[in-house]
Write an enzyme that holds these catalytic residues in place. Structure first.
Site, short mmCIF file in Angstrom:
data_model
loop_
_atom_site.label_atom_id
_atom_site.label_comp_id
_atom_site.label_asym_id
_atom_site.label_seq_id
_atom_site.Cartn_x
_atom_site.Cartn_y
_atom_site.Cartn_z
N ALA A 9 0.75 -1.21 -0.11
CA ALA A 9 0.07 0.02 0.00
C ALA A 9 0.62 1.07 0.08
O ALA A 9 0.33 2.43 0.10
CB ALA A 9 -0.86 0.05 1.12
N PHE A 11 3.96 4.02 -1.26
CA PHE A 11 4.10 4.82 -2.36
C PHE A 11 4.68 3.90 -3.51
O PHE A 11 3.90 4.05 -4.83
CB PHE A 11 5.08 5.98 -2.14
CG PHE A 11 5.90 6.57 -3.19
CD1 PHE A 11 5.11 7.08 -4.41
CD2 PHE A 11 7.23 6.89 -3.24
CE1 PHE A 11 5.60 7.84 -5.60
CE2 PHE A 11 7.69 7.45 -4.37
CZ PHE A 11 7.10 7.87 -5.45
N ILE A 12 5.65 3.28 -3.33
CA ILE A 12 6.43 2.37 -4.35
C ILE A 12 5.54 1.19 -4.67
O ILE A 12 5.06 0.69 -5.65
CB ILE A 12 7.96 2.14 -4.27
CG1 ILE A 12 8.55 3.61 -4.25
CG2 ILE A 12 8.41 1.27 -5.19
CD1 ILE A 12 10.17 3.32 -3.80
N GLY A 13 5.14 0.62 -3.44
CA GLY A 13 4.55 -0.74 -3.47
C GLY A 13 3.32 -0.56 -4.03
O GLY A 13 2.95 -1.79 -5.06
N VAL A 53 5.50 -8.15 8.55
CA VAL A 53 6.44 -8.92 8.23
C VAL A 53 7.32 -9.32 9.23
O VAL A 53 8.17 -10.57 8.97
CB VAL A 53 7.29 -8.38 6.87
CG1 VAL A 53 6.65 -8.20 5.89
CG2 VAL A 53 8.34 -7.18 7.42
N ALA A 73 8.59 -3.50 1.88
CA ALA A 73 8.00 -2.86 3.23
C ALA A 73 9.50 -2.48 3.76
O ALA A 73 10.49 -3.15 4.00
CB ALA A 73 7.51 -4.15 3.97
N ALA A 74 9.35 -1.25 4.42
CA ALA A 74 10.57 -0.64 5.11
C ALA A 74 10.03 0.56 5.58
O ALA A 74 9.10 1.23 4.96
CB ALA A 74 11.83 -0.58 4.06
N TYR A 175 18.82 4.65 7.93
CA TYR A 175 18.44 4.18 6.93
C TYR A 175 19.44 3.54 6.07
O TYR A 175 19.17 2.07 5.53
CB TYR A 175 17.46 5.18 6.06
CG TYR A 175 16.83 4.56 4.59
CD1 TYR A 175 15.73 3.82 4.77
CD2 TYR A 175 17.08 5.21 3.43
CE1 TYR A 175 15.33 3.06 3.66
CE2 TYR A 175 16.67 4.63 2.41
CZ TYR A 175 15.66 3.46 2.45
OH TYR A 175 14.96 3.04 1.29
N ARG A 243 22.49 14.38 -8.81
CA ARG A 243 21.90 13.26 -8.45
C ARG A 243 21.17 12.71 -9.56
O ARG A 243 21.27 12.87 -10.83
CB ARG A 243 20.60 13.53 -7.52
CG ARG A 243 20.89 14.19 -6.22
CD ARG A 243 21.47 13.18 -5.14
NE ARG A 243 21.77 13.46 -3.97
CZ ARG A 243 22.90 14.25 -3.57
NH1 ARG A 243 23.87 14.49 -4.28
NH2 ARG A 243 23.15 14.53 -2.31
#
Length: 352
Positions: A9, A11-13, A53, A73-74, A175, A243
């Site tokens: 659910a 942003f990326i997932g 998880v 998930a992170a 992170y 970047r």
């Protein structure tokens, strides 16, 4: 293919979930719905199950018959405080270890892992003779004088070059340390079980449904929010920090390619647009597309910030036939009016 997608659910997932479904794969979608990513009291969207998880009892039944796991998930962001460390270690590192153990019990042997370019720390540099060099940390007295580039022994600026996947891992944030740990656990698991792991080292990801207004938001979202408030984006240093910004649709495409094309053993891949851009240019593109105030170059700096980091996407092209479709200039202009999601600006989640 039957795929377990964690962080489905997010942003990326959420973009990966749609890409997998569009490609005809069966997706078992799970997410813990942390407030830092989804806002307070957020409920899972339709088709996504509320799963931690770190809970093996929740993972075991959902891994039955699964062909591959796409692990998104992170807890994200650089970490605002040293007090955030237990949250990163718990959700990212312990969560990955629990997932890998559950995959072994289920005899699921293919993992696509969301990693990050932050594992490299500083980018890659060349000296005045064109030889590779590892830069020393920038000195505060140089930064105070507006000398932001890394310097050689004679005080000449070093030139950035692209970072390849074989570069040393030198994490400089909480992170980043958690992402290195995830990769190391995955590498050890692949070696012990004969499994395959593709670790996708995302560069600066942006796009629709990116979280806004949190201490962990990406710089593109921060600039967007500033423009929406009628203010000029404030760019640190001299704005020349290089970047690579990669659109979330390309991130989803890379995950799909990695799932459909397992590689041997543990393989890290840079996932990037291949079109370097400076932070000042990012702010200018967004300001122009939004019709807002011109960016302000502040000359301010944050201790520990990375000066330049730009990827080489060549290995991903060779291994997965992946080439990003969206250039940063076009994608950021679109992003200037893309919908964002509201999250809780309350810091890292509880580690328990």
């Amino acid at each position: 293919m039957r795929v377990l997608l964690t962080g489905a659910a997010g942003f990326i997932g959420s973009h990966i979930r749609h890409a997998l479904a569009a490609a005809g794969h069966e997706v078992i979608a799970v997410d813990l719905m942390l407030a830092a990513a989804h806002g307070p009291a957020a409920l899972p969207p339709d088709g996504v199950e509320l799963v931690d998880v770190r809970d093996p009892d929740a993972l075991d039944p959902r891994l039955r018959g699964v062909d591959a796991v796409c692990h998104q998930a992170a807890v994200v962001g650089a970490g605002v405080s040293a007090q955030d460390a237990p949250a990163y270690a718990s959700h990212n590192d312990f969560g990955t270890a629990v997932l890998l153990a559950a995959m072994e019990r289920a005899r699921c042997r293919h993992l696509v892992l969301a990693s990050s370019m932050v594992v490299y720390g500083e980018g890659a540099y060349l000296d005045a003779d064109g030889a590779p060099v590892t830069p020393h940390p920038r000195r505060r007295e140089d930064l105070d004088r507006g000398r932001f580039d890394h310097l050689d022994a004679d005080g000449r600026p070093l030139t950035w070059t692209t970072v390849g996947e074989d570069a040393p891992l030198r994490p400089r944030s909480l992170y980043a340390a958690s992402k290195v740990a995830q990769e190391h656990y995955a590498l050890a698991w692949a070696t012990a079980t004969g499994s395959t792991v593709t670790a996708l080292r995302y560069h600066n990801v942006y796009g629709p449904e990116m979280p806004r207004d949190t201490p962990y938001s990406g710089v593109a979202a921060i600039f967007r929010s500033t423009l929406e408030a009628g203010e000029a984006p404030r760019v640190f240093e001299d704005g020349c920090q290089a970047r690579d910004f990669v659109h979330v649709r390309d991130i989803a495409a890379a995950n799909l390619a990695a799932l459909e094309r397992p590689l041997g053993g543990f393989v890290p891949l840079n996932i990037a647009s291949g079109h370097p851009i400076t932070i000042g240019e990012v702010a200018s593109v967004l300001a122009l597309a939004h019709g807002g105030e011109e960016p302000v170059i502040t000359g301010q700096y944050r201790a520990g910030d990375v000066r330049h980091i730009v990827a080489s996407p060549e290995r991903a092209r060779r291994a997965l036939d992946f080439i990003a479709a969206v250039t940063p200039t076009a994608g950021l202009a679109e992003f200037a009016s893309a919908p964002l999601r509201t999250a809780a600006a309350t810091g890292a989640p509880s580690w328990r």
